[in-house]
Scaffold this motif. Structure first.
Motif, short mmCIF file in Angstrom:
data_model
loop_
_atom_site.label_atom_id
_atom_site.label_comp_id
_atom_site.label_asym_id
_atom_site.label_seq_id
_atom_site.Cartn_x
_atom_site.Cartn_y
_atom_site.Cartn_z
N LEU A 8 -1.95 1.38 -10.81
CA LEU A 8 -3.21 0.65 -10.73
C LEU A 8 -4.40 1.59 -10.89
O LEU A 8 -4.40 2.70 -10.34
N ALA A 9 -5.41 1.15 -11.62
CA ALA A 9 -6.60 1.98 -11.81
C ALA A 9 -7.26 2.30 -10.48
O ALA A 9 -7.88 3.36 -10.32
N SER A 10 -7.13 1.38 -9.51
CA SER A 10 -7.74 1.59 -8.19
C SER A 10 -6.78 2.24 -7.20
O SER A 10 -7.11 2.42 -6.03
N GLY A 11 -5.58 2.59 -7.67
CA GLY A 11 -4.56 3.13 -6.78
C GLY A 11 -4.46 4.65 -6.82
O GLY A 11 -5.43 5.35 -7.11
N ARG A 61 -3.70 8.28 -8.16
CA ARG A 61 -3.73 8.90 -9.49
C ARG A 61 -2.65 9.96 -9.63
O ARG A 61 -2.13 10.19 -10.72
N HIS A 70 -1.38 12.15 -3.98
CA HIS A 70 -2.19 11.10 -3.37
C HIS A 70 -1.30 10.09 -2.65
O HIS A 70 -1.60 9.66 -1.54
N GLN A 85 1.22 1.53 -6.64
CA GLN A 85 -0.18 1.95 -6.60
C GLN A 85 -0.47 3.04 -7.62
O GLN A 85 -1.62 3.27 -7.99
N ASP A 145 0.83 -1.21 0.00
CA ASP A 145 0.00 0.00 0.00
C ASP A 145 0.86 1.26 0.00
O ASP A 145 0.60 2.18 -0.77
N TYR A 151 -1.15 9.53 1.45
CA TYR A 151 -1.39 8.21 2.01
C TYR A 151 -0.20 7.76 2.85
O TYR A 151 -0.37 7.26 3.98
#
Length: 302
Positions: free
Chosen positions: A219-222, A224, A228, A216, A211, A232
């Motif tokens: 990844l499309a879900s990670g 952008r 970000h 990340q 994570d 995180y």
């Protein structure tokens, strides 16, 4: 040496982790891991049956070389590595280089620079390849080949091992059997190291993190944007730092030369380092340093 058989452990420290005293009374140890994989990826041009497919965009070329993918990896060795290394140096922070052995064979100037900067060099396998499908004998040969190759290119045998997942149920037992590894990072199941008793010594397991990791950004879900990732990682650091007031913790930040080394992403590393450096009680350490410290505190054979 006792045989090691992989088993799943859902209990861990059961909410009562050991209280370690990090050097200088630090609340948290932070491990930056820079993955060097360029030149070790799969490519039909190199004789592999398939091309690598993990990239920022969908790029799955079948039956022919994927030159676009090769140039993406090349960015990491041509530009990204230097940008990341210089950023770490400006902040006075070291790292562990997770090196695919073939990558160092293909980019010996990077191997030499890692040695010059005093980075720990650990093994990321011989190639950037999963081990989950390998036979036990082939995997044993792969591990031995990686060790010998890194010994030649870096001047020192690696003491740490980290497979490009997924691993096999034999991977850790083969790493322990090889005999020269102090630790492996083939897990993400805890915030602290733990020990495996192998009869005459103990093997350290240093959890890695997927994570707090620049992959990340792919990844499309990670993540952008760079900010970000920075937000995180800083949030994760703040949680662990606060908890570290009672039970000192460990944090890993995973980096890749062709990912966060991009001009639009390097600001994430800058922000993370700036925030961490503003706090007292942070031990920036290599993974070898963390493993040796843990073993010195909790190893029964010490």
């Amino acid at each position: 040496m006792a045989d090691y058989v992989w088993t799943r452990d859902l209990k861990g420290y059961a909410g009562k982790p050991p209280i370690v005293q990090w050097p200088g009374g630090a609340r948290i140890s932070v491990s930056f891991v820079l993955n060097v994989e360029e030149g070790a990826e799969q490519s039909i041009l190199a004789g592999d049956p398939v091309n690598e497919t993990i990239y920022d965009i969908i790029s799955d070329v079948k039956g022919a070389p994927n030159l676009h993918m090769l140039t993406n990896f090349a960015y990491g060795s041509r530009v990204g590595y230097w940008r990341i290394a210089d950023t770490l140096e400006r902040h006075g922070v070291t790292c562990t280089v997770n090196a695919c052995a073939q990558a160092f064979e293909e980019t010996p100037w990077i191997a030499q620079d890692c040695v010059r900067r005093g980075y720990e060099i650990t093994s990321h396998g011989y190639r950037w390849e999963a081990h989950g499908h390998m036979s036990k004998e082939f995997e044993r040969e792969r591990i031995a080949k990686a060790v010998e190759s890194l010994r030649r290119t870096s001047g020192r045998r690696p003491l740490g091992w980290h497979t490009r997942g997924p691993v096999s149920t034999n991977t850790r037992s083969l790493v322990i059997e090889e005999g020269g590894f102090l630790y492996d990072s083939d897990t993400s199941e805890d915030d602290l190291p733990f020990l495996i008793d192998v009869g005459t010594r103990e093997h350290v397991v240093l959890p890695y993190a997927s994570d707090t990791n620049d992959m990340q950004l792919q990844l499309a879900s990670g993540f952008r944007l760079a900010r970000h990732m920075a937000e995180y990682c800083i949030d994760a650091f703040e949680c662990l730092y606060e908890e570290g007031g009672t039970v000192p913790k460990m944090m890993t930040v995973g980096l890749h030369t062709r990912v966060i080394g991009r001009a639009g992403r390097i600001s994430a590393l800058e922000a993370i380092l700036r925030h961490m450096r503003s706090k007292p009680g942070v031990w920036f350490a290599t993974r070898e340093q963390i493993a040796r410290h843990w073993l010195s505190k909790f190893g029964k054979y010490r």
